[in-house]
Design a protein around this motif. Structure first.
Motif, PDB file in Angstrom:
ATOM      1  N   ARG A   1       0.840  -1.198   0.000  1.00 26.05           N
ATOM      2  CA  ARG A   1       0.000   0.000   0.000  1.00 26.05           C
ATOM      3  C   ARG A   1       0.877   1.251   0.000  1.00 26.05           C
ATOM      4  N   ALA A   2       1.961   1.229   0.769  1.00 22.78           N
ATOM      5  CA  ALA A   2       2.860   2.388   0.817  1.00 22.78           C
ATOM      6  C   ALA A   2       3.499   2.644  -0.541  1.00 22.78           C
ATOM      7  N   TYR A   3       3.850   1.577  -1.246  1.00 23.64           N
ATOM      8  CA  TYR A   3       4.448   1.714  -2.572  1.00 23.64           C
ATOM      9  C   TYR A   3       3.455   2.362  -3.529  1.00 23.64           C
ATOM     10  N   ILE A   4       2.215   1.867  -3.546  1.00 22.67           N
ATOM     11  CA  ILE A   4       1.185   2.420  -4.432  1.00 22.67           C
ATOM     12  C   ILE A   4       0.911   3.881  -4.078  1.00 22.67           C
ATOM     13  N   LEU A   5       0.817   4.157  -2.802  1.00 26.75           N
ATOM     14  CA  LEU A   5       0.555   5.520  -2.348  1.00 26.75           C
ATOM     15  C   LEU A   5       1.638   6.468  -2.831  1.00 26.75           C
ATOM     16  N   GLU A   6       2.877   6.043  -2.698  1.00 28.01           N
ATOM     17  CA  GLU A   6       4.016   6.880  -3.087  1.00 28.01           C
ATOM     18  C   GLU A   6       4.068   7.069  -4.602  1.00 28.01           C
ATOM     19  N   ALA A   7       3.772   5.995  -5.339  1.00 32.43           N
ATOM     20  CA  ALA A   7       3.877   6.047  -6.794  1.00 32.43           C
ATOM     21  C   ALA A   7       2.763   6.853  -7.442  1.00 32.43           C
ATOM     22  N   VAL A   8       1.557   6.753  -6.908  1.00 31.45           N
ATOM     23  CA  VAL A   8       0.399   7.396  -7.542  1.00 31.45           C
ATOM     24  C   VAL A   8       0.076   8.751  -6.936  1.00 31.45           C
ATOM     25  N   TRP A   9       0.162   8.835  -5.619  1.00 34.08           N
ATOM     26  CA  TRP A   9      -0.202  10.086  -4.947  1.00 34.08           C
ATOM     27  C   TRP A   9       1.010  10.896  -4.494  1.00 34.08           C
ATOM     28  N   SER A  10       2.190  10.460  -4.914  1.00 33.12           N
ATOM     29  CA  SER A  10       3.449  11.138  -4.580  1.00 33.12           C
ATOM     30  C   SER A  10       3.569  11.337  -3.082  1.00 33.12           C
ATOM     31  N   ARG A  11       3.768  12.558  -2.662  1.00 31.32           N
ATOM     32  CA  ARG A  11       4.020  12.796  -1.242  1.00 31.32           C
ATOM     33  C   ARG A  11       2.769  13.233  -0.482  1.00 31.32           C
ATOM     34  N   ASP A  12       1.615  13.100  -1.140  1.00 26.77           N
ATOM     35  CA  ASP A  12       0.361  13.459  -0.470  1.00 26.77           C
ATOM     36  C   ASP A  12      -0.076  12.294   0.410  1.00 26.77           C
ATOM     37  N   VAL A  13       0.680  12.067   1.483  1.00 32.64           N
ATOM     38  CA  VAL A  13       0.450  10.888   2.318  1.00 32.64           C
ATOM     39  C   VAL A  13      -0.724  11.068   3.271  1.00 32.64           C
ATOM     40  N   ASP A  14      -1.369  12.229   3.243  1.00 35.65           N
ATOM     41  CA  ASP A  14      -2.481  12.479   4.152  1.00 35.65           C
ATOM     42  C   ASP A  14      -3.821  12.069   3.566  1.00 35.65           C
ATOM     43  N   ILE A  15      -3.818  11.442   2.410  1.00 38.00           N
ATOM     44  CA  ILE A  15      -5.098  11.038   1.822  1.00 38.00           C
ATOM     45  C   ILE A  15      -5.715   9.939   2.690  1.00 38.00           C
ATOM     46  N   PRO A  16      -7.049   9.892   2.775  1.00 43.24           N
ATOM     47  CA  PRO A  16      -7.707   8.840   3.571  1.00 43.24           C
ATOM     48  C   PRO A  16      -7.350   7.451   3.047  1.00 43.24           C
ATOM     49  N   SER A  17      -7.260   6.484   3.935  1.00 46.49           N
ATOM     50  CA  SER A  17      -6.860   5.136   3.537  1.00 46.49           C
ATOM     51  C   SER A  17      -7.852   4.520   2.553  1.00 46.49           C
ATOM     52  N   ARG A  18      -9.110   4.929   2.648  1.00 47.53           N
ATOM     53  CA  ARG A  18     -10.124   4.372   1.758  1.00 47.53           C
ATOM     54  C   ARG A  18      -9.976   4.879   0.327  1.00 47.53           C
ATOM     55  N   THR A  19      -9.255   5.978   0.150  1.00 45.26           N
ATOM     56  CA  THR A  19      -9.104   6.548  -1.199  1.00 45.26           C
ATOM     57  C   THR A  19      -8.460   5.547  -2.144  1.00 45.26           C
ATOM     58  N   MET A  20      -7.390   4.890  -1.690  1.00 44.08           N
ATOM     59  CA  MET A  20      -6.716   3.911  -2.535  1.00 44.08           C
ATOM     60  C   MET A  20      -7.647   2.748  -2.872  1.00 44.08           C
ATOM     61  N   ASP A  21      -8.364   2.252  -1.875  1.00 40.71           N
ATOM     62  CA  ASP A  21      -9.268   1.125  -2.110  1.00 40.71           C
ATOM     63  C   ASP A  21     -10.375   1.503  -3.091  1.00 40.71           C
ATOM     64  N   THR A  22     -10.868   2.740  -2.980  1.00 35.26           N
ATOM     65  CA  THR A  22     -11.900   3.215  -3.905  1.00 35.26           C
ATOM     66  C   THR A  22     -11.363   3.262  -5.329  1.00 35.26           C
ATOM     67  N   HIS A  23     -10.129   3.766  -5.489  1.00 34.85           N
ATOM     68  CA  HIS A  23      -9.530   3.832  -6.819  1.00 34.85           C
ATOM     69  C   HIS A  23      -9.271   2.429  -7.372  1.00 34.85           C
ATOM     70  N   ILE A  24      -8.831   1.518  -6.520  1.00 29.73           N
ATOM     71  CA  ILE A  24      -8.620   0.130  -6.949  1.00 29.73           C
ATOM     72  C   ILE A  24      -9.929  -0.454  -7.471  1.00 29.73           C
ATOM     73  N   SER A  25     -11.004  -0.219  -6.746  1.00 27.71           N
ATOM     74  CA  SER A  25     -12.314  -0.739  -7.141  1.00 27.71           C
ATOM     75  C   SER A  25     -12.754  -0.155  -8.485  1.00 27.71           C
ATOM     76  N   ARG A  26     -12.521   1.144  -8.659  1.00 25.07           N
ATOM     77  CA  ARG A  26     -12.914   1.793  -9.924  1.00 25.07           C
ATOM     78  C   ARG A  26     -12.098   1.260 -11.097  1.00 25.07           C
ATOM     79  N   VAL A  27     -10.799   1.085 -10.892  1.00 29.45           N
ATOM     80  CA  VAL A  27      -9.945   0.555 -11.962  1.00 29.45           C
ATOM     81  C   VAL A  27     -10.385  -0.860 -12.331  1.00 29.45           C
TER      82      VAL A  27
END
Length: 230
Positions: A174-200
Motif C-alpha cells: 500500500r505504501a508503494y502504491i501511495l508513493e507512486a500514484v499520490w506522490s508525497r500526499d500521504v495524508d489522503i484517507p486510507s479508503r481513497t486507494m481502495d476506492t480507486h482500486i475498485s474503480r480501476v
C-alpha cells in the motif's frame, strides 16, 4: 523508482540517498540490516543497494533472503570497500546484479542504478504505447482502451492502472502504491486507494475472462495477475 539503501555509515548513506533523490528516485535509508529485513517483509521496493559489511546482518545474509523470498528479478547493487577479486566474485555469486567499490562516485552510481533498472523493468521505458492483451495504454496522452474502445478514467485512475500493469504479477505494498500514484500526499484517507482500486477493476473489467485479475494481498497491498488460459 523506490530504492532501499543499506549502509551503517550515516554519512555515506546520506550521500547515496542525496545522489539518487536528485536523479528522480525515492530512497529509503537503513543503517541496520535487521531493520531493512523487517521492512522488506512489509514493503515493496524497485531496487536494493546493500553495503556488504554491516555489523548486525551482512549484505550477504540479506541477499540470500531476498533471492529466496522475493522476485528473482529484483535488482541488487552491492557496495564494498574491498576491491579484491574474490570478494567481488563472492558478492555476484550470492545473487547481486552489480557492485561498486567505495568511495562512491556520483556519476557512476547514477549510471549503474539506471542500467540495472532499465534491465529489470523494460516496460517502464518512456514508450508512448504499451499493449497488454486487450488493454492499450497511451502513456503520453494518459489514455487507455479495452478492445480498442476508449475508457474514461481520471488521471489518478490511469496512473494506478498503468502502475499495476507495469508490475504484473508483483505484489505492491500500500505504501508503494501511495508513493507512486499520490506522490508525497500521504495524508489522503486510507479508503481513497481502495476506492480507486475498485474503480480501476470495474472500468477495465479486470476479471479472468479478460485475462487478468486484480487481487488483494492480505495485510500488504494488491497484485495484478495475468491469468493463464485453461
Amino acid at each position: 523508482m523506490r530504492i532501499a539503501v543499506l549502509d551503517d555509515d550515516n554519512n555515506l548513506l546520506e550521500l547515496v540517498c542525496t545522489i539518487l533523490n536528485a536523479a528522480g528516485h525515492t530512497t529509503h535509508p537503513f543503517l541496520s540490516g535487521k531493520e531493512m529485513l523487517h521492512q522488506l517483509r512489509r514493503e515493496s521496493y524497485d531496487m536494493l543497494i546493500l553495503d556488504w559489511q554491516v555489523p548486525d546482518l551482512s549484505g550477504t545474509e540479506i541477499l540470500h533472503w531476498v533471492r529466496e523470498k522475493l522476485s528473482p528479478t529484483l535488482p541488487v547493487l552491492f557496495m564494498t570497500s574491498r576491491s579484491g577479486e574474490d570478494d567481488i566474485v563472492a558478492g555476484l555469486a550470492a545473487g547481486a546484479d552489480d557492485y561498486m567499490i567505495k568511495p562512491i562516485r556520483r556519476s557512476e552510481m547514477v549510471a549503474r542504478v539506471q542500467a540495472l533498472l532499465r534491465r529489470a523493468y523494460p516496460t517502464q521505458a518512456a514508450s508512448e504505447h504499451l499493449q497488454f492483451g486487450i488493454y492499450k495504454f497511451e502513456t503520453r496522452a494518459g489514455r487507455v482502451s479495452v478492445n480498442e474502445v476508449p475508457v474514461e478514467m481520471t488521471q489518478k485512475e490511469f496512473d494506478l492502472a498503468l502502475l499495476l500493469f507495469r508490475n504484473l504479477g508483483r505484489p505492491l505494498s500500500r505504501a508503494y502504491i501511495l508513493e507512486a500514484v499520490w506522490s508525497r500526499d500521504v495524508d489522503i484517507p486510507s479508503r481513497t486507494m481502495d476506492t480507486h482500486i475498485s474503480r480501476v477493476r470495474s472500468k477495465l473489467e479486470l476479471r479472468p475472462e479478460n485475462g487478468y485479475r486484480l487481487a488483494p494481498v492480505y495485510s500488504y497491498g494488491y497484485r495484478l495477475e495475468q491469468m493463464t488460459p485453461e
